[in-house]
Design a protein around this motif. Structure first.
Motif, PDB file in Angstrom:
ATOM      1  N   ASP A 157       0.764  -1.246   0.024  1.00 48.99           N
ATOM      2  CA  ASP A 157      -0.078  -0.028   0.196  1.00 48.99           C
ATOM      3  C   ASP A 157       0.775   1.036   0.068  1.00 48.99           C
ATOM      4  N   ASN A 190      -3.175   3.645   1.792  1.00 57.54           N
ATOM      5  CA  ASN A 190      -3.475   3.635   3.176  1.00 57.54           C
ATOM      6  C   ASN A 190      -2.396   4.494   4.081  1.00 57.54           C
ATOM      7  N   ARG A 199      -3.752  10.802  10.947  1.00 55.01           N
ATOM      8  CA  ARG A 199      -3.378  10.271   9.503  1.00 55.01           C
ATOM      9  C   ARG A 199      -2.612  11.137   8.562  1.00 55.01           C
ATOM     10  N   ALA A 225      -8.653   1.369  -0.965  1.00 53.36           N
ATOM     11  CA  ALA A 225      -8.027   2.518  -0.523  1.00 53.36           C
ATOM     12  C   ALA A 225      -8.947   3.262   0.808  1.00 53.36           C
ATOM     13  N   GLN A 226      -8.265   3.977   1.652  1.00 51.46           N
ATOM     14  CA  GLN A 226      -8.883   4.528   2.797  1.00 51.46           C
ATOM     15  C   GLN A 226      -8.836   6.037   2.705  1.00 51.46           C
ATOM     16  N   GLY A 227      -9.970   6.641   2.516  1.00 54.43           N
ATOM     17  CA  GLY A 227     -10.069   8.042   2.780  1.00 54.43           C
ATOM     18  C   GLY A 227      -9.630   8.951   1.675  1.00 54.43           C
TER      19      GLY A 227
END
Length: 244
Positions: A157, A190, A199, A225-227
């Motif tokens: 990631d 990530n 983050r 994917a995150q955010g």
């Protein structure tokens, strides 16, 4: 190396041709705080690290070309123009340390916003440099053609993704080469978390016009994917604007 030593203040800048190679020049300069100017082509055929005390400047006509297993990590201040300065390097061969630059430009890897050059490889190499260096990739005004640029993968990631253009309506325009499923394809983004649980900034694509043809393919594809954050983009003539 070691046979020529400059006293403090003796010179303000140095040139690799004085020693015959980039690596020998860096070794010879040691801990001297100085600007190293590249004004011709030099081959990098081994792993080179430019330390924080050396400011590396590549002027018009200068070029670093990969040879053999050549890589370069630039930890000191870096300056150049909007022209190609890295040639033949593969993905991840060129990285920058924190504070060495504010932005990475695909022009350094051969990109041209002339509405005719295939920028797939320059975009990919600059994107990998962005991920590894954790420094924003900035695409200046122009019309760029590109195939699919895959950033990261589900097994590795990327922790930092930030791609910014020069603005909409005549700023940065990107057109696909053929039918592709996402000019910028971000896989498994990530963002890293600091010690306080926050983050890291990143995961952004902004200020770019994506102009397709024939209403096929996708402009941006993001999955696993995150955010991620996509803002101030304009997408025309694709079957799918943003594929999630």
């Amino acid at each position: 190396s070691g046979n020529v030593v400059f006293g403090t203040g003796a010179i303000k800048e140095a040139y690799p041709e004085w020693w015959g190679s980039i690596s020998t020049a860096i070794t010879a300069l040691g801990s001297t705080s100085i600007k190293l100017i590249v004004d011709t082509t030099f081959t990098v055929d081994s792993a080179i690290t430019v330390p924080a005390n050396i400011s590396l400047e590549i002027v018009k006509g200068g070029m670093l070309t990969k040879g053999g297993a050549g890589t370069i990590a630039i930890n000191g201040p870096f300056s150049t123009g909007l022209f190609q300065v890295f040639s033949g390097f593969s993905s991840g061969d060129v990285t920058f340390g924190a504070g060495s630059i504010k932005e990475i430009y695909p022009q350094w890897f051969g990109a041209k916003g002339d509405n005719s050059t295939d920028n797939t490889t320059p975009f990919y190499n600059s994107a990998r440099c962005m991920v590894l260096s954790k420094i924003k990739m900035f695409i200046p005004s122009g019309t760029y053609l590109s195939g699919q640029v895959i950033i990261g993968n589900l097994q590795n990631d990327p922790e930092y993704v930030e791609i910014e253009g020069a603005g909409l309506f005549g700023g940065t325009i990107i057109k696909p080469i053929g039918t592709i499923d996402g000019i910028f394809t971000v896989q498994g983004y990530n963002p890293e978390v600091d010690g306080a649980g926050n983050r890291r900034a990143g995961g952004r694509i902004s200020n770019i016009d994506f102009v397709g043809s024939g209403n096929v393919g996708a402009a941006i594809k993001i999955y696993g994917a995150q955010g991620p954050v996509i803002k101030r983009v304009r997408i025309q003539h694709f079957e799918t604007g943003i594929a999630l």
